[in-house]
Design an enzyme around this catalytic site. Structure first.
Site, PDB file in Angstrom:
ATOM      1  N   ASP A  26       0.847  -1.180   0.000  1.00 55.80           N
ATOM      2  CA  ASP A  26       0.000   0.000   0.000  1.00 55.80           C
ATOM      3  C   ASP A  26       0.894   1.245   0.000  1.00 55.80           C
ATOM      4  OD1 ASP A  26      -2.792   0.997   0.382  1.00 55.80           O
ATOM      5  OD2 ASP A  26      -1.913   1.877   2.192  1.00 55.80           O
TER       6      ASP A  26
ATOM      7  N   GLU B 277       1.521   0.206  -4.899  1.00 56.83           N
ATOM      8  CA  GLU B 277       1.038   1.479  -5.420  1.00 56.83           C
ATOM      9  C   GLU B 277       2.235   2.417  -5.535  1.00 56.83           C
ATOM     10  OE1 GLU B 277      -3.440   2.172  -3.853  1.00 56.83           O
ATOM     11  OE2 GLU B 277      -1.917   2.346  -2.308  1.00 56.83           O
TER      12      GLU B 277
END
Ligand code: CA
Length: 674
Positions: free
Chosen positions: A356, A385
């Site tokens: 993340d 990400e």
């Protein structure tokens, strides 16, 4: 027990006064975070609990503590303390306590004191077993949590990440609906049940995954997170889980008994074993970039300030948008991330990790982490990400950004390029994309098709998001059109095509996913899209009720045409290495675009048995327009694989080339010849 509990900002203030306030007056070069540079690094691997024939041993890293107390409890939440022990200071910033007693079955916490300030109790940062809501750590026999056959358990072998087909799911979404036919709804054990069906008799659960053909499930956060109260298991509570509390223990609300620390561990392992037995790998979503709490996180209660980045005024910097951001460049945080991920790979046989807000982590840490994980499992899958949710004190050039992915070794990033180009911008619900008739996205879709690698026929200066080929190889790109974040594809189609019929939206859906699943890179889909589920237009459903998030498995029959299309699409990709090239050179050589004038028509071929494919040439034509388009098909006999909303992996018709071929509105045409 008499103790002074004080908020951490006071402690931070204290640290600031002690360490840098006088320096900062002298030199603007000294940042608040410089005070952490001289913290000792602990080299040992015995943090915070170990057991052996000599007894039970506790080791807490807390360099600035002036004293540390260990508390032993009989249970995980309510019963009073049995004994308390003053820990002894050792070198490397650690505090130790050993007893010859085997404390299996007992629970423990630490209290760190800095000068006159005693911080609140914490289970530490290395709790691997915890009681209800993770407030107390537990001493358990880990061997006893292993399911039968665990020592031989192994995830699927993957030659390259490009061979994976990733299915992103949340435990509760997947099984909570009555139509799942699953007994352990919302639990780890849901994925251990074979033979489950909806009321029509169609497969659900793990049988559905096998039937669909995905190779890996990416499970949303499954470590112990903060927001769901584990003491009320019967209440309908929901959260995605991006609010980490204990990084190294499973979430209790997914277990059948959160108060027994061994149960969540053994049930998660049983889930993984069951998926592995079905030939499916497990990718874990990890959120090392921030914690649920600031001053009261377990990081703050052991080594205040150290694990986070700050602004120069001493406040938490916030690249996560959640109130804080961790400091991977600091040695003990770096080691923590590496050892924590390694722990999941070793103890739980996790096959991959999704990071993340990975750009909050520095490149050096991610590269060391990837190398360490590959030692555990050479097939490990790592992606994240490639962005932050806010600015960070970490300089751009050190961030694990999408734009820096070529400097990340064996790590992939999500392609927001292909995502937004196909379906329209994520932040503007009404915006359309190539698959829904927007004329300005063609070049960006092409960037996605070549996996963001250098290609002589792609003009990156016309890209909507990225202006240069950021990926060193297609193995560095995850292609997708939707995920748990933002409007999922089905909802996006409703919002951006308000006048369209369901049939028209489904045509756009098929076209969108056909582009994703045939592009170079690794395809990724959101659970339930294959049966055209929606989330009632809710774009941020992180704490929405089941009525929004649950997958209604009755849709599998209602939308069987979509389902069969997805299934064939996955089958096609898996059967043909041409869609899974591993080098930029191969893509540049074997992927040839045709000149097409229409801004809503893309046509290209994968040529010369690309990547060892049995098909000499595969022609893919995407028509994002609501009108018919035409292409000139070279002579020869062509197998029809996809046409006008129908797709069969082995082909379902043949046509003669050397003619003009009509491409139906909003559809993919896929042809092949030997
Ligand atoms: Ca929890």
């Amino acid at each position: 027990m008499n103790k002074t509990v004080i908020c951490m900002s006071c402690v931070i203030g204290l640290l600031s006064t002690l360490s840098i306030s006088s320096c900062s007056k002298k030199s603007a070069q000294v940042s608040y975070d410089d005070q952490f540079a001289d913290y000792p690094v602990y080299e040992g691997h015995d943090l915070e609990l170990t057991r052996d024939s000599l007894g039970t041993h506790f080791t807490l890293w807390s360099p600035k503590a002036t004293s540390v107390r260990l508390n032993i409890y009989p249970d995980g939440d309510s019963l009073p303390v049995i004994s308390q022990h003053v820990m002894e200071k050792d070198t490397g910033g650690v505090w130790r306590f050993s007893t010859k007693d085997d404390l299996v079955g007992k629970f423990y916490t630490f209290n760190v004191q800095i000068d006159s300030i005693e911080l609140r109790e914490t289970p530490g940062i290395w709790a691997k077993a915890v009681g209800t809501n993770g407030r107390r750590a537990a001493v358990i026999d880990f061997k006893a949590t292993d399911p039968d056959g665990w020592s031989d358990d192994k995830g699927p072998a993957v030659k390259s990440i490009n061979d994976a087909v990733i299915y992103e799911m949340h435990h509760r979404d997947f099984s909570i609906h009555p139509e799942s036919g699953i007994a352990h709804k919302g639990k780890f054990l849901a994925l251990t049940e074979n033979g489950t069906t909806n009321s029509n008799g169609s497969a659900t659960g793990i049988d559905h995954l096998r039937e669909l053909g995905v190779t890996h499930v990416h499970i949303l956060p499954s470590y112990d997170y903060n927001s769901v109260d584990e003491s009320r298991p019967g209440d309908p509570q929901y959260n995605w889980g991006y609010d980490p509390y204990n990084y190294n223990a499973p979430e209790g609300s997914y277990s059948t008994n959160p108060s027994d620390p061994a149960v969540r561990i053994s049930e998660m392992k049983r889930m993984i074993k069951s998926l592995h037995d079905a030939g499916i790998g497990v990718i874990m979503d990890v959120v090392y970039n921030h914690t649920a709490d600031n001053d009261l996180s377990n990081f703050s209660l052991t080594a205040p300030g150290y694990f986070y980045r700050h602004r120069d005024d001493g406040t938490y910097s916030d690249a996560s948008g959640c109130g804080n951001e961790t400091a991977s460049e600091r040695e003990m945080m770096r080691r923590y991330m590496i050892n924590s991920a390694k722990y999941w790979a070793e103890e739980y046989h996790i096959d991959g990790f999704r990071f993340d807000l990975m750009a909050i982590h520095d490149i050096e840490t991610m590269n060391q982490l990837a190398a360490a994980l590959r030692e555990v499992n050479p097939d490990i899958i790592i992606y994240g990400e490639g962005w932050t949710a806010g600015d960070s004190p970490l300089p751009q050039e050190r961030r694990s950004l999408k734009e820096n992915v070529a400097r990340l070794d064996g790590i992939a990033v999500f392609s927001d390029d292909i995502r937004d180009a196909i379906k329209g911008h994520y932040s503007n619900a009404e915006d359309r994309g190539f698959a829904t008739g927007k004329e300005s996205n063609k070049e960006t879709v092409k960037i996605g098709i070549v996996g963001a690698t250098t290609h002589p026929q792609v003009d990156y200066s016309s890209g909507n998001n990225s202006k240069f080929p950021y990926a060193a190889s297609p193995s560095q790109v995850i292609n997708y059109v939707s995920c748990h974040d933002d409007l999922m594809l089905t909802d996006k189609l409703v919002k951006s095509m308000p006048e369209a019929t369901v049939e028209e939206r489904q045509r756009a859906d098929k076209l969108a996913q056909t582009i994703v699943f045939t592009s170079q890179g690794t395809p990724f889909m959101f659970a339930g899209e294959e049966i055209f589920r929606d989330k009632k237009g809710v774009h941020n459903s992180y704490k929405s009720p089941d009525s929004i998030n649950a997958i209604d498995w009755a849709l599998k029959d209602a939308n069987s045409d979509i389902y069969n299309y997805y299934r064939e699409l996955i089958k096609l990709r898996k059967a043909h290495p041409a869609f899974r090239m591993t080098t930029a050179d191969d893509v540049a050589k074997h992927l040839i675009f045709d000149d097409t004038e229409s801004p809503l028509l893309i046509s290209y071929s994968l040529v010369d048995n690309a990547n060892g494919d049995e098909w000499n040439e595969i022609k893919l034509v995407f028509n994002g327009s609501e009108n018919e388009e035409q292409i000139e098909l070279p002579s020869g006999e062509w197998l029809v694989v996809a046409r006008n909303g129908k797709l069969v992996a082995e082909g379902f018709d043949t046509i003669k080339g050397g003619a003009t071929i009509v491409v139906a509105p909003t559809s993919a045409l896929i042809l092949a010849r030997k």
